[in-house]
Write a protein that holds these residues in place. Structure first.
Motif, PDB file in Angstrom:
ATOM      1  N   ARG A  17       1.187  -1.033  -0.263  1.00  0.00           N
ATOM      2  CA  ARG A  17      -0.060   0.374   0.021  1.00  0.00           C
ATOM      3  C   ARG A  17       0.750   1.232  -0.012  1.00  0.00           C
ATOM      4  N   SER A  18       2.775   1.291  -0.424  1.00  0.00           N
ATOM      5  CA  SER A  18       2.997   2.213   0.068  1.00  0.00           C
ATOM      6  C   SER A  18       3.214   2.959  -1.155  1.00  0.00           C
ATOM      7  N   ILE A  19       3.240   4.488  -1.218  1.00  0.00           N
ATOM      8  CA  ILE A  19       3.521   5.321  -2.436  1.00  0.00           C
ATOM      9  C   ILE A  19       4.566   4.800  -2.990  1.00  0.00           C
ATOM     10  N   ALA A  20       5.994   3.864  -2.701  1.00  0.00           N
ATOM     11  CA  ALA A  20       6.979   3.670  -3.339  1.00  0.00           C
ATOM     12  C   ALA A  20       7.071   3.124  -3.936  1.00  0.00           C
ATOM     13  N   TYR A  38      15.628  -1.850   2.881  1.00  0.00           N
ATOM     14  CA  TYR A  38      14.702  -1.261   3.325  1.00  0.00           C
ATOM     15  C   TYR A  38      15.166  -1.343   5.452  1.00  0.00           C
ATOM     16  N   MET A  39      14.343  -1.005   5.826  1.00  0.00           N
ATOM     17  CA  MET A  39      14.704  -0.300   7.520  1.00  0.00           C
ATOM     18  C   MET A  39      15.647  -1.659   8.466  1.00  0.00           C
ATOM     19  N   GLY A  40      14.740  -1.950   9.131  1.00  0.00           N
ATOM     20  CA  GLY A  40      15.995  -3.741   9.933  1.00  0.00           C
ATOM     21  C   GLY A  40      14.283  -4.643   9.394  1.00  0.00           C
ATOM     22  N   CYS A  62      19.397  -0.115   5.035  1.00  0.00           N
ATOM     23  CA  CYS A  62      19.644   1.185   5.233  1.00  0.00           C
ATOM     24  C   CYS A  62      18.265   2.242   6.001  1.00  0.00           C
ATOM     25  N   ASP A  63      18.996   2.719   6.538  1.00  0.00           N
ATOM     26  CA  ASP A  63      18.311   3.170   7.980  1.00  0.00           C
ATOM     27  C   ASP A  63      18.543   4.945   7.979  1.00  0.00           C
ATOM     28  N   VAL A  64      17.735   5.881   6.972  1.00  0.00           N
ATOM     29  CA  VAL A  64      18.067   7.339   6.218  1.00  0.00           C
ATOM     30  C   VAL A  64      18.945   7.840   7.770  1.00  0.00           C
ATOM     31  N   THR A  65      18.961   7.571   9.187  1.00  0.00           N
ATOM     32  CA  THR A  65      19.512   8.467   9.951  1.00  0.00           C
ATOM     33  C   THR A  65      20.952   8.119  10.291  1.00  0.00           C
ATOM     34  N   HIS A  89      12.909   9.097  -3.176  1.00  0.00           N
ATOM     35  CA  HIS A  89      12.887   8.940  -1.662  1.00  0.00           C
ATOM     36  C   HIS A  89      11.588   8.992  -1.290  1.00  0.00           C
ATOM     37  N   SER A  90      11.082   8.187  -0.533  1.00  0.00           N
ATOM     38  CA  SER A  90       9.544   7.787   0.030  1.00  0.00           C
ATOM     39  C   SER A  90       9.383   8.278   1.093  1.00  0.00           C
ATOM     40  N   VAL A  91      10.007   8.481   2.065  1.00  0.00           N
ATOM     41  CA  VAL A  91      10.317   8.125   2.729  1.00  0.00           C
ATOM     42  C   VAL A  91      10.108   9.382   4.682  1.00  0.00           C
ATOM     43  N   ALA A  92       9.358   8.854   5.740  1.00  0.00           N
ATOM     44  CA  ALA A  92       8.644   9.865   6.677  1.00  0.00           C
ATOM     45  C   ALA A  92       8.322   9.458   7.978  1.00  0.00           C
ATOM     46  N   MET A 142       8.960  12.346  -1.550  1.00  0.00           N
ATOM     47  CA  MET A 142       7.667  12.799  -1.753  1.00  0.00           C
ATOM     48  C   MET A 142       6.655  13.622  -0.418  1.00  0.00           C
ATOM     49  N   THR A 143       6.348  15.359  -1.004  1.00  0.00           N
ATOM     50  CA  THR A 143       5.585  15.642  -0.200  1.00  0.00           C
ATOM     51  C   THR A 143       4.144  15.461   0.197  1.00  0.00           C
ATOM     52  N   TYR A 144       3.443  16.989   0.751  1.00  0.00           N
ATOM     53  CA  TYR A 144       2.110  16.981   0.975  1.00  0.00           C
ATOM     54  C   TYR A 144       1.712  18.342   1.048  1.00  0.00           C
ATOM     55  N   ALA A 160       8.074  20.118   8.555  1.00  0.00           N
ATOM     56  CA  ALA A 160       9.379  18.912   7.780  1.00  0.00           C
ATOM     57  C   ALA A 160       9.048  19.001   6.706  1.00  0.00           C
ATOM     58  N   LYS A 161       7.485  19.063   6.055  1.00  0.00           N
ATOM     59  CA  LYS A 161       7.781  19.166   4.498  1.00  0.00           C
ATOM     60  C   LYS A 161       8.064  20.200   3.909  1.00  0.00           C
ATOM     61  N   ALA A 162       7.709  21.351   4.544  1.00  0.00           N
ATOM     62  CA  ALA A 162       8.226  22.843   4.077  1.00  0.00           C
ATOM     63  C   ALA A 162       9.787  22.779   3.727  1.00  0.00           C
ATOM     64  N   GLY A 188      -2.230  13.818  -2.924  1.00  0.00           N
ATOM     65  CA  GLY A 188      -2.856  13.868  -2.092  1.00  0.00           C
ATOM     66  C   GLY A 188      -2.936  12.752  -1.232  1.00  0.00           C
ATOM     67  N   PRO A 189      -3.791  12.799   0.202  1.00  0.00           N
ATOM     68  CA  PRO A 189      -3.693  12.612   1.150  1.00  0.00           C
ATOM     69  C   PRO A 189      -4.804  10.645   0.687  1.00  0.00           C
ATOM     70  N   ILE A 190      -3.919   9.143   0.935  1.00  0.00           N
ATOM     71  CA  ILE A 190      -3.668   8.235   0.826  1.00  0.00           C
ATOM     72  C   ILE A 190      -3.486   7.503   2.053  1.00  0.00           C
ATOM     73  N   LYS A 191      -4.782   6.000   1.681  1.00  0.00           N
ATOM     74  CA  LYS A 191      -4.484   5.244   3.559  1.00  0.00           C
ATOM     75  C   LYS A 191      -3.048   4.237   3.412  1.00  0.00           C
ATOM     76  N   THR A 192      -2.140   4.205   4.206  1.00  0.00           N
ATOM     77  CA  THR A 192      -1.457   4.087   4.375  1.00  0.00           C
ATOM     78  C   THR A 192      -0.735   3.532   5.579  1.00  0.00           C
ATOM     79  N   LEU A 193       0.631   2.811   6.133  1.00  0.00           N
ATOM     80  CA  LEU A 193       0.716   2.854   7.384  1.00  0.00           C
ATOM     81  C   LEU A 193       1.092   3.765   7.736  1.00  0.00           C
ATOM     82  N   SER A 194       1.706   4.973   7.249  1.00  0.00           N
ATOM     83  CA  SER A 194       2.496   6.282   7.762  1.00  0.00           C
ATOM     84  C   SER A 194       1.337   7.076   7.869  1.00  0.00           C
ATOM     85  N   ALA A 195       0.185   7.173   6.659  1.00  0.00           N
ATOM     86  CA  ALA A 195      -1.306   7.838   7.173  1.00  0.00           C
ATOM     87  C   ALA A 195      -2.011   7.511   8.386  1.00  0.00           C
TER      88      ALA A 195
HETATM   89  O1  0WD Z   1      -1.502  10.397   1.886  1.00  0.00           O
HETATM   90  C1  0WD Z   1      -0.359  10.021   2.366  1.00  0.00           C
HETATM   91  N1  0WD Z   1      -0.326   8.952   2.855  1.00  0.00           N
HETATM   92  C2  0WD Z   1       0.758  10.350   1.330  1.00  0.00           C
HETATM   93  C3  0WD Z   1       2.717  10.794   2.209  1.00  0.00           C
HETATM   94  C4  0WD Z   1       0.944  11.946   1.412  1.00  0.00           C
HETATM   95  C5  0WD Z   1       1.487  12.591   0.229  1.00  0.00           C
HETATM   96  C6  0WD Z   1       2.666  11.945   1.186  1.00  0.00           C
HETATM   97  N2  0WD Z   1       3.065  11.172   0.990  1.00  0.00           N
HETATM   98  C7  0WD Z   1       4.712  10.811   1.451  1.00  0.00           C
HETATM   99  C8  0WD Z   1       4.964  11.029   2.984  1.00  0.00           C
HETATM  100  O2  0WD Z   1       5.321  12.123   4.263  1.00  0.00           O
HETATM  101  C9  0WD Z   1       6.620   9.568   2.845  1.00  0.00           C
HETATM  102  O3  0WD Z   1       6.647  10.640   2.903  1.00  0.00           O
HETATM  103  O4  0WD Z   1       4.299   9.608   0.817  1.00  0.00           O
HETATM  104  C10 0WD Z   1       6.190   9.590   1.459  1.00  0.00           C
HETATM  105  C11 0WD Z   1       5.475   7.381   1.900  1.00  0.00           C
HETATM  106  O5  0WD Z   1       4.687   7.378   2.683  1.00  0.00           O
HETATM  107  P1  0WD Z   1       3.518   6.083   2.984  1.00  0.00           P
HETATM  108  O6  0WD Z   1       3.786   5.937   1.681  1.00  0.00           O
HETATM  109  O7  0WD Z   1       2.301   7.024   2.839  1.00  0.00           O
HETATM  110  O8  0WD Z   1       3.954   5.469   4.011  1.00  0.00           O
HETATM  111  P2  0WD Z   1       4.364   3.933   4.696  1.00  0.00           P
HETATM  112  O9  0WD Z   1       4.398   2.934   3.725  1.00  0.00           O
HETATM  113  O10 0WD Z   1       4.216   3.651   5.621  1.00  0.00           O
HETATM  114  O11 0WD Z   1       6.211   4.339   3.953  1.00  0.00           O
HETATM  115  C12 0WD Z   1       7.324   5.477   4.376  1.00  0.00           C
HETATM  116  C13 0WD Z   1       8.165   4.120   4.846  1.00  0.00           C
HETATM  117  C14 0WD Z   1       8.668   3.609   6.714  1.00  0.00           C
HETATM  118  O12 0WD Z   1       7.409   3.022   6.436  1.00  0.00           O
HETATM  119  P3  0WD Z   1       6.700   2.572   8.332  1.00  0.00           P
HETATM  120  O13 0WD Z   1       5.757   2.452   8.588  1.00  0.00           O
HETATM  121  O14 0WD Z   1       7.903   1.099   8.311  1.00  0.00           O
HETATM  122  O15 0WD Z   1       7.109   3.941   8.699  1.00  0.00           O
HETATM  123  O16 0WD Z   1       9.540   5.296   5.575  1.00  0.00           O
HETATM  124  C15 0WD Z   1      10.230   4.241   5.863  1.00  0.00           C
HETATM  125  C16 0WD Z   1       9.682   3.491   5.872  1.00  0.00           C
HETATM  126  O17 0WD Z   1      10.118   1.578   4.854  1.00  0.00           O
HETATM  127  N3  0WD Z   1      11.438   4.711   6.712  1.00  0.00           N
HETATM  128  C17 0WD Z   1      12.398   4.975   6.961  1.00  0.00           C
HETATM  129  N4  0WD Z   1      13.239   3.927   5.901  1.00  0.00           N
HETATM  130  C18 0WD Z   1      14.744   4.063   6.605  1.00  0.00           C
HETATM  131  N5  0WD Z   1      15.169   4.581   7.409  1.00  0.00           N
HETATM  132  C19 0WD Z   1      12.756   5.371   7.828  1.00  0.00           C
HETATM  133  C20 0WD Z   1      13.993   5.742   8.388  1.00  0.00           C
HETATM  134  N6  0WD Z   1      14.532   5.844   9.210  1.00  0.00           N
HETATM  135  N7  0WD Z   1      11.643   5.743   8.398  1.00  0.00           N
HETATM  136  C21 0WD Z   1      10.449   5.060   8.091  1.00  0.00           C
END
Ligand code: 0WD
Length: 253
Positions: A17-20, A38-40, A62-65, A89-92, A142-144, A160-162, A188-195
């Motif tokens: 479901r990730s944008i990436a 992958y991070m871990g 690769c943990d980007v920190t 870079h699709s990380v946040a 990727m930004t928002y 952070a996005k700014a 635009g907003p997408i239902k992912t793990l981060s969201a």
């Molecule tokens: O609505 C949304 N989902 C939007 C997301 C709207 C507009 C932008 N974005 C952005 C996010 O801010 C992010 O920059 O898109 C990017 C991708 O986000 P995503 O696809 O929504 O979220 P997700 O599938 O969770 O992927 C982000 C991944 C992490 O996943 P988890 O869920 O495990 O945190 O970022 C990676 C990780 O795989 N990540 C890292 N990778 C390396 N080092 C780290 C790290 N320290 N931290 C998180």
């Protein structure tokens, strides 16, 4: 096949479901070669079958920190591919408590964590991979819209996005003389793990369905197709830009 033969490193596939993931699928359909971070170990197990499905050539930790892990990644990429054409870079990340309530409550640690993982990491990756990215290469992040306007609960991630969007412009300026381009997609907003970490995210999705010109939310496949355009030579004069893929919401929001 606008990406035929191009080698693309993709950071940020957590699941399908990730944008990436949407970006990688579109890249594959357009002929790109792929490798994923992958991070871990938890994410590694999830990523292996995804990489196989998408024809990924290798995956790397690769943990980007971590500057050490970034340096190791560059070393590995050099061994495997020599050079790259595309870096995604699709990380946040921000702490859950910083994605709700009043922004003023953001802690110093929460602020620095969000900035480090979500904004500085782009600079760190660009610096480290500068030596392997080909002329005519493309960096995409990727930004928002929460970077431009106050979106309830987006809070520290908006800041952070700014910073990320501003970094895109400065990086584009640094890389421009090499012919390498740097752009951001504002999705635009997408239902992912981060969201799911953002409080009341469903309300944001509903708001778009009612107010965006297209009256619906965007898909990861649609974001992926714009990423393919940005990765390809079709966008050869586009750099330092933020491209909205949001069903038109920013034009009315
Ligand atoms: O609505 C949304 N989902 C939007 C997301 C709207 C507009 C932008 N974005 C952005 C996010 O801010 C992010 O920059 O898109 C990017 C991708 O986000 P995503 O696809 O929504 O979220 P997700 O599938 O969770 O992927 C982000 C991944 C992490 O996943 P988890 O869920 O495990 O945190 O970022 C990676 C990780 O795989 N990540 C890292 N990778 C390396 N080092 C780290 C790290 N320290 N931290 C998180």
């Amino acid at each position: 096949m606008i990406l035929e033969g191009k080698k693309a490193l993709v950071f940020g596939v957590a699941n399908d479901r990730s944008i990436a993931y949407g970006i990688s699928e579109s890249f594959k359909n357009n002929g790109a070669r792929l490798a994923f971070n992958y991070m871990g170990n938890a994410i590694k197990k999830r990523l292996e079958p995804i990489s196989e499905k998408l024809g990924g050539e290798f995956i790397f930790q690769c943990d980007v920190t971590s500057d050490e892990q970034i340096a190791e990644s560059v070393k590995l990429v050099k061994e495997k591919w020599g050079t790259i054409d595309v870096l995604v870079h699709s990380v946040a990340f921000a702490h859950k408590e910083d994605l709700q309530g009043r922004f003023i409550e953001t802690s110093r640690d929460g602020f620095l964590t969000a900035m480090n993982i979500s904004a500085y990491s782009l600079i760190a990756l660009c610096k480290a991979f500068e030596e392997v990215i080909n002329p005519n290469g493309s960096v995409i992040c990727m930004t928002y819209y929460g970077s431009q306007k106050v979106i309830p609960n987006y809070n520290v991630m908006g800041v952070a996005k700014a910073a990320l969007e501003s970094s895109v412009r400065y990086l584009a300026s640094d890389f421009g003389p090499k012919g390498v381009r740097v752009n951001a997609i504002s999705a635009g907003p997408i239902k992912t793990l981060s969201a799911s970490g953002i409080s009341d995210f469903r309300e944001i999705l509903n708001h778009i369905e009612t107010h965006a010109p297209l009256r619906r939310n965007v898909t990861t496949a649609e974001v992926g197709n714009t990423a393919s355009y940005l990765a390809s030579d079709m966008s050869s004069a586009v750099t330092g830009d933020i491209i909205y893929v949001d069903c038109g919401f920013q034009s009315v929001g």
